[in-house]
Structures are given as structure tokens and as C-alpha cells.
Write an enzyme that holds these catalytic residues in place. Structure first.
Site, PDB file in Angstrom:
ATOM      1  N   LYS A   1     -45.606 -18.100  67.734  1.00 51.84           N
ATOM      2  CA  LYS A   1     -45.231 -18.454  69.104  1.00 51.84           C
ATOM      3  C   LYS A   1     -45.380 -17.238  70.012  1.00 51.84           C
ATOM      4  O   LYS A   1     -44.812 -16.183  69.735  1.00 51.84           O
ATOM      5  CB  LYS A   1     -43.773 -18.939  69.086  1.00 51.84           C
ATOM      6  CG  LYS A   1     -43.160 -19.081  70.448  1.00 51.84           C
ATOM      7  CD  LYS A   1     -41.777 -19.682  70.391  1.00 51.84           C
ATOM      8  CE  LYS A   1     -41.173 -19.650  71.779  1.00 51.84           C
ATOM      9  NZ  LYS A   1     -39.797 -20.129  71.812  1.00 51.84           N
TER      10      LYS A   1
ATOM     11  N   THR B   1     -32.779 -19.586  72.201  1.00 45.07           N
ATOM     12  CA  THR B   1     -31.907 -18.435  71.966  1.00 45.07           C
ATOM     13  C   THR B   1     -30.846 -18.629  70.878  1.00 45.07           C
ATOM     14  O   THR B   1     -30.173 -17.663  70.510  1.00 45.07           O
ATOM     15  CB  THR B   1     -31.187 -18.062  73.279  1.00 45.07           C
ATOM     16  OG1 THR B   1     -30.742 -19.261  73.917  1.00 45.07           O
ATOM     17  CG2 THR B   1     -32.098 -17.306  74.204  1.00 45.07           C
TER      18      THR B   1
HETATM   19  P1  FAD Z   1     -25.005 -27.055  61.420  1.00 41.87           P
HETATM   20  O1  FAD Z   1     -26.459 -27.156  61.214  1.00 41.87           O
HETATM   21  O2  FAD Z   1     -24.297 -28.225  62.048  1.00 41.87           O
HETATM   22  O3  FAD Z   1     -24.339 -26.748  60.008  1.00 41.87           O
HETATM   23  C1  FAD Z   1     -22.956 -26.966  59.794  1.00 41.87           C
HETATM   24  C2  FAD Z   1     -22.639 -26.800  58.323  1.00 41.87           C
HETATM   25  O4  FAD Z   1     -21.239 -26.906  58.139  1.00 41.87           O
HETATM   26  C3  FAD Z   1     -23.275 -27.837  57.417  1.00 41.87           C
HETATM   27  O5  FAD Z   1     -23.720 -27.241  56.226  1.00 41.87           O
HETATM   28  C4  FAD Z   1     -22.113 -28.780  57.108  1.00 41.87           C
HETATM   29  O6  FAD Z   1     -22.276 -29.426  55.875  1.00 41.87           O
HETATM   30  C5  FAD Z   1     -20.969 -27.783  57.056  1.00 41.87           C
HETATM   31  N1  FAD Z   1     -19.661 -28.406  57.264  1.00 41.87           N
HETATM   32  C6  FAD Z   1     -19.150 -28.920  58.390  1.00 41.87           C
HETATM   33  N2  FAD Z   1     -17.930 -29.439  58.157  1.00 41.87           N
HETATM   34  C7  FAD Z   1     -17.665 -29.224  56.845  1.00 41.87           C
HETATM   35  C8  FAD Z   1     -16.563 -29.542  55.989  1.00 41.87           C
HETATM   36  N3  FAD Z   1     -15.496 -30.215  56.429  1.00 41.87           N
HETATM   37  N4  FAD Z   1     -16.658 -29.172  54.696  1.00 41.87           N
HETATM   38  C9  FAD Z   1     -17.731 -28.515  54.220  1.00 41.87           C
HETATM   39  N5  FAD Z   1     -18.795 -28.198  54.971  1.00 41.87           N
HETATM   40  C10 FAD Z   1     -18.760 -28.558  56.262  1.00 41.87           C
HETATM   41  N6  FAD Z   1     -31.971 -23.137  67.947  1.00 41.87           N
HETATM   42  C11 FAD Z   1     -33.028 -22.351  68.141  1.00 41.87           C
HETATM   43  O7  FAD Z   1     -32.951 -21.143  67.922  1.00 41.87           O
HETATM   44  N7  FAD Z   1     -34.205 -22.894  68.554  1.00 41.87           N
HETATM   45  C12 FAD Z   1     -34.335 -24.205  68.834  1.00 41.87           C
HETATM   46  O8  FAD Z   1     -35.413 -24.633  69.207  1.00 41.87           O
HETATM   47  C13 FAD Z   1     -33.201 -25.050  68.709  1.00 41.87           C
HETATM   48  N8  FAD Z   1     -33.219 -26.363  69.049  1.00 41.87           N
HETATM   49  C14 FAD Z   1     -32.061 -27.091  69.002  1.00 41.87           C
HETATM   50  C15 FAD Z   1     -32.004 -28.405  69.484  1.00 41.87           C
HETATM   51  C16 FAD Z   1     -30.812 -29.136  69.492  1.00 41.87           C
HETATM   52  C17 FAD Z   1     -30.758 -30.527  70.064  1.00 41.87           C
HETATM   53  C18 FAD Z   1     -29.651 -28.570  68.948  1.00 41.87           C
HETATM   54  C19 FAD Z   1     -28.359 -29.361  68.900  1.00 41.87           C
HETATM   55  C20 FAD Z   1     -29.691 -27.289  68.462  1.00 41.87           C
HETATM   56  C21 FAD Z   1     -30.869 -26.528  68.525  1.00 41.87           C
HETATM   57  N9  FAD Z   1     -30.902 -25.214  68.118  1.00 41.87           N
HETATM   58  C22 FAD Z   1     -32.019 -24.450  68.250  1.00 41.87           C
HETATM   59  C23 FAD Z   1     -29.705 -24.637  67.587  1.00 41.87           C
HETATM   60  C24 FAD Z   1     -29.808 -24.568  66.114  1.00 41.87           C
HETATM   61  O9  FAD Z   1     -30.194 -25.822  65.576  1.00 41.87           O
HETATM   62  C25 FAD Z   1     -28.462 -24.172  65.561  1.00 41.87           C
HETATM   63  O10 FAD Z   1     -27.999 -23.046  66.258  1.00 41.87           O
HETATM   64  C26 FAD Z   1     -28.630 -23.789  64.134  1.00 41.87           C
HETATM   65  O11 FAD Z   1     -29.221 -24.825  63.436  1.00 41.87           O
HETATM   66  C27 FAD Z   1     -27.315 -23.436  63.549  1.00 41.87           C
HETATM   67  O12 FAD Z   1     -26.545 -24.561  63.288  1.00 41.87           O
HETATM   68  P2  FAD Z   1     -25.239 -24.322  62.477  1.00 41.87           P
HETATM   69  O13 FAD Z   1     -25.613 -23.781  61.161  1.00 41.87           O
HETATM   70  O14 FAD Z   1     -24.300 -23.567  63.320  1.00 41.87           O
HETATM   71  O15 FAD Z   1     -24.603 -25.793  62.342  1.00 41.87           O
END
Ligand code: FAD
Length: 500
Positions: A80, A346
Site C-alpha cells: 500500500k 490507524t
Molecule cells: P476483536 O477482534 O473484537 O477481538 C476481541 C477478542 O476478545 C476476541 O478474541 C474475542 O473472542 C475475545 N473476547 C471477548 N469477550 C470475551 C470473553 N467474555 N471471554 C473470552 N474472550 C472474549 N484497523 C485497521 O488498522 N485498518 C483497517 O482497515 C480497519 N478496518 C476496520 C473496519 C471496521 C468496520 C472495524 C469495526 C474495525 C476496523 N479496523 C481496522 C480495526 C481493527 O479491525 C481492530 O482494531 C483490530 O481488529 C483489533 O480488534 P480487537 O482485537 O481489539 O477486537
């Protein structure tokens, strides 16, 4: 003697944030010093939409000593060079926010001031023709920088698109090989210490209790520890960034992958297009105040390159940030810490920078409150500056074709952003605020792209005659063009180095 060091860390959540944190910590902290445990629930799953990143992710890969070709291959990744914004200033208009240098600074003054002067006289070409990232994006070219002295080929700034699910799997293998213990299971309760409200343990549905000294909440939007257990509070920014939903759907690839992310504005939000090797990730980010979910979904499905490969998924969010990202013995990383739409890709950068900050402020069991306050102050500063940059895209527009755009164009904006825009309008100057993430060039590309035009340029530009400036601009344009001619296509580069 009483051991005051942190010896047990529990990471709650195995999305991108959880596994990035586990990978970085396991690289820097050996299991004989501190045990790292990650708990995730396959039943709950992850957000896992296609991810686009910014060049800083290379630092994260370097920290982990990753082989970049292997990383791209294993995540079906592509490269990219920037983001193309379509229909943002007005319908039918497009521009690129390319990473890296814009032109070449001359006699101590930034290139863009000379360019603005020439543009006003009709003697300059489009900005893309003076940036290697911009022109290479237009022509579908890519290569990594090479050691070529002064040539722009030495200075190609790039990031990646990759499949988030594959990335998490890749980092999981990496972390487990370095001693991270993974527990599959659903957390049903969080137990707080009676004396000070610190987290003592989490309780799994299986009945097992996991104790730790330090908890990292990577549980996604729900903020299982930081919010549900510690009631930290959330700052809502929806009045500045009114989008609160996204439909996401992958589709078949058509043609070669573009070396840039595309963001196309619609009447109540925008659509992302992230090309991977095996498919294209798409999503429509929209405001439910201004558009129904059904309409937003059909707009997405009507604007895909190829056949959809799955049912569209709806994601709901509230743009904003946790009031404190670090509260007691818990730090939130990823979606648990807050959310800003992926307009400038970001989110993963914020995961990475929070991990880096956590390493500098790594606590012992006393949890010094001054350290925690400073950590929170720095984190807030970083996200608020990015927030302002995103607001700029919505606010600086000529669009008046929908209630959504009328709202964004006329809404009040944060004071710092108003000052930045007014300063630029006055004399073309942009002040980078200390350590804010986006530099002057990014601000310039987006302010210009969105149609903000300064009334003046840097006075020292007038040291040079117009003929001299025109000659130098033409020289820079020619060098950029030759460099891009030399580059292989993006598809050729992938085929040679990192085909999945
Ligand atoms: P999640 O992926 O939601 O993971 C949460 C984890 O917690 C999972 O493993 C789940 O099983 C666990 N969990 C939750 N509750 C429990 C429980 N009670 N017991 C045990 N485990 C639990 N970021 C970028 O940098 N570029 C992009 O282009 C981009 N596009 C995006 C588009 C959208 C619409 C969205 C919503 C986000 C986007 N992001 C992007 C952001 C990016 O997807 C997230 O920042 C990144 O995936 C991190 O997610 P996370 O790990 O915080 O949460």
C-alpha cells in the site's frame, strides 16, 4: 525479599490486538521472567475485517524480526502506497493521500509552497506527478526502496493490506513458539480485590480462575475488564464523526491488486476497498442517523468489483475513547480502548503504539499513579490528533447533496483543528503538534485534496524567479516519472517475492 515485579500477565482477547500484544510482549519478556497467558473465545469470535495499515507497521514487524515476504505470503497481503479518496471534496473528484515525500524541498522551504505558487499560475501539474507514492499508485507500480542515492527510489514509503484473521493466526504461532500460553474459553466474571478494586482474576465458564498481576484488555468493543468490570467511562465523539455502523463484505478480485486503499464517499458515509491477493475487502461505513441499514447494505453490494464471497456483516460502533486507557492494573488495547473508523487506517497503528508506550511505562506491582496518568495523557493526545485529522476529511468538503454532508460541512469542530485550517488558509503553514502522528505533508495532501486553498505561500519562495521554479519543478516531475517507469507492477512484485 518481597518480589515486586510483574510475573503474570493475562491478555483477554485473541483478535488482532490481543495477538499483536502477545507477540510483542513474548519477544521482549521471556517466560522465565514473566508468564504471559492469552484467553480467547472462539464462540465470541473477532472483528477480523480486512485490514489496511500505515508505514509505521514496518517497525512492529522489525521488532518481531519478521521476514516481510513470509508475512505478506502468509496473510495474503499486498502493498500500500497511500489512500485514494474519491468523491470526498465533491462528486467526481479524487485525490491520493500518498505516504512519504512530496516533491523535494528547495533552499530550506517545503516543496509544496513552490508548487502552490506555480499551481496558481497554471504552471504546475497535479500533485501526484511529484510524489513517487502518488504516481506509482496511479500506474499500479510497486517496489521496496533500494539504495539509489538521491533518487526517489531510495525513499518509497509503504504499508500493507492483509487478512486480519490470517494475521492473528500468524502472530499466534509466533507467540506460542515464544512461550505464550493460550486458553480457549469464555470469561463469565471478573473478580476485583476488595481492598483497592484492582483486578485479581477472571473466571471462565469452565470454572477455571485465571489470576494475574497485570491484565491487558483486548476483548474488543465490549471492554470486558476496562468497562464492564472497572466502569472506566467512555468519551463519545459522534457529534464530530457521526458514522456508527459498517457493513463489511469480501468480494472476488477483478484485475490486478491496486497498491493503494480506496475510500469512496457516498451520501451518508464512505466505502473502503482493500485489495488482498485472494479477494477484495469492502465495507460501507455510514451514519444510521442519516441512512437506513438496508439502504447502506444495498449501496455496498451495488458498488463491488466482483461477486460477493459471503453474506454482508453489520458492525455497530460508537466513535470515541475510553476515559482512561490504563485504569488500576488493567490496560485496554485495540477496540476495547476506543474506536475511530478506518478512514486513515490507524487502528492497528494505535495498537502498536500503545504496546510501545506500555513497554516504556512497564509497571511493577506498586503501579505508580504518576506513570499511569502520564501514559493516559500521551495516549489521549495521540488519539485526539488522529481524530482531528479524520474530522478534517468530513468537514472540508464542498458536498451539499445530502443532509449528512450538510451536517458535516457546517458542524462545529475542535478548536485545534479550526486553528490548523485557519493558519493554512492564511499563509500555507502547517504546524505539527509535537509527536502527533500525521506529519505536515499528510495534512497538506488532505487539506489540498479536500479543497482548502491558502491565500499565500512561504515568502522565501519569491527568492527564486518563476522560470527557475518552473524548471526545478519540471526536473522533479521528470525524475519521479523515470523512477516510476523503472518500477515493476504491483502484481509482478508480488509474484516474484511473496505470492501466497
Ligand atoms: P476483536 O477482534 O473484537 O477481538 C476481541 C477478542 O476478545 C476476541 O478474541 C474475542 O473472542 C475475545 N473476547 C471477548 N469477550 C470475551 C470473553 N467474555 N471471554 C473470552 N474472550 C472474549 N484497523 C485497521 O488498522 N485498518 C483497517 O482497515 C480497519 N478496518 C476496520 C473496519 C471496521 C468496520 C472495524 C469495526 C474495525 C476496523 N479496523 C481496522 C480495526 C481493527 O479491525 C481492530 O482494531 C483490530 O481488529 C483489533 O480488534 P480487537 O482485537 O481489539 O477486537
Amino acid at each position: 525479599m518481597h518480589d515486586n515485579n510483574i510475573r503474570r500477565i493475562a491478555i483477554v482477547g485473541g483478535g488482532t490486538a490481543g495477538w499483536m500484544t502477545a507477540a510483542a510482549l513474548s519477544k521482549l519478556i521471556k517466560p522465565d521472567y514473566c508468564q504471559i497467558r492469552l484467553i480467547e473465545s472462539e464462540d465470541i469470535g473477532t472483528v477480523g475485517v480486512g485490514e489496511a495499515t500505515i508505514p509505521q507497521i514496518q517497525l512492529f514487524n522489525k521488532l518481531l524480526d519478521l521476514d516481510e515476504n513470509e508475512f505478506v505470503r502468509k496473510t495474503q497481503g499486498t502493498f500500500k502506497l497511500g489512500i485514494q479518496f474519491v468523491n470526498w471534496k465533491k462528486i467526481g473528484h479524487k485525490y491520493i493521500h500518498a505516504f512519504g515525500e512530496v516533491g523535494k524541498d528547495m533552499e530550506g522551504v517545503q516543496f509544496y509552497h513552490y508548487w502552490l505558487k506555480m499551481l496558481a499560475q497554471g504552471k504546475a501539474e497535479e500533485l501526484d506527478n511529484y510524489t513517487i507514492g502518488g504516481l506509482a499508485s496511479d500506474r499500479g507500480k510497486f517496489m521496496r526502496p533500494i539504495d539509489a542515492g538521491n533518487s526517489p527510489l531510495s525513499n518509497i514509503a509503504y504499508a500493507f493490506h492483509f487478512d486480519a484473521g490470517l494475521y492473528a493466526r500468524f502472530l499466534r504461532e509466533y507467540s506460542e513458539a515464544r512461550g505464550v500460553l493460550r486458553t480457549e474459553g469464555k470469561i463469565v466474571d471478573t473478580i476485583l480485590r476488595a481492598s483497592d478494586g484492582f483486578i485479581e482474576s477472571v473466571q471462565l465458564a469452565s470454572g477455571e480462575r485465571v489470576e494475574a498481576d497485570f491484565f491487558i484488555d483486548c476483548s474488543g468493543f465490549r471492554g470486558l475488564l476496562i468497562e464492564q468490570a472497572l466502569n472506566t467511562g467512555y468519551e463519545d465523539w459522534a457529534h464530530w464523526l457521526p458514522c456508527d455502523r459498517a457493513w463489511a463484505v469480501p468480494c472476488e478480485s477483478v484485475g490486478e491488486p491496486t497498491p493503494y486503499t480506496r475510500s469512496t464517499a457516498h451520501s451518508a458515509g464512505w466505502q473502503w476497498r482493500i485489495p488482498l491477493q485472494h479477494r477484495i475487502g469492502n465495507g460501507h461505513v455510514f451514519s444510521s442517523r442519516f441512512m437506513s441499514e438496508d439502504e447502506a447494505c444495498s449501496i455496498l453490494l451495488n458498488n463491488l468489483d466482483g461477486k460477493p464471497l459471503a453474506e454482508p456483516r453489520l458492525l455497530k460502533f460508537v466513535t470515541g475513547k475510553r476515559k482512561k486507557v490504563w485504569n488500576k492494573n488493567c490496560v485496554a488495547i485495540g477496540l476495547a480502548s476506543g474506536f475511530m473508523e478506518p478512514l486513515e487506517s490507524t487502528s492497528l497503528h494505535l495498537v502498536q503504539s500503545t504496546i510501545a508506550r506500555l513497554m516504556s511505562f512497564f509497571p511493577n506491582k506498586s503501579f505508580d499513579q504518576e506513570d499511569i496518568d502520564e501514559f493516559n495523557r500521551q495516549t489521549s493526545f495521540e488519539v485526539e490528533k488522529i481524530r482531528d485529522f479524520l474530522i478534517l476529511h468530513y468537514h472540508a468538503t464542498e458536498r451539499n447533496d445530502s443532509d449528512f454532508w450538510n451536517y458535516c460541512r457546517t458542524m462545529s469542530i475542535p478548536e485545534d483543528l479550526t486553528q490548523k485550517i485557519e493558519q493554512f488558509k492564511k499563509n500555507g503553514r502547517i504546524y505539527r503538534n509535537n509527536t502527533e502522528m500525521f506529519n505536515e505533508l499528510s495534512w497538506f495532501e488532505v487539506m489540498h485534496g479536500q479543497g482548502i486553498h491558502p491565500r499565500a505561500y512561504h515568502p522565501l519562495v519569491d527568492r527564486m524567479s518563476n522560470d527557475e521554479i518552473a524548471k526545478r519543478l519540471e526536473g522533479i516531475r521528470g525524475v519521479i516519472e523515470k523512477s516510476v517507469d523503472y518500477m515493476p507492477t504491483h502484481a509482478e512484485f508480488i509474484a516474484e517475492h511473496c505470492k501466497a
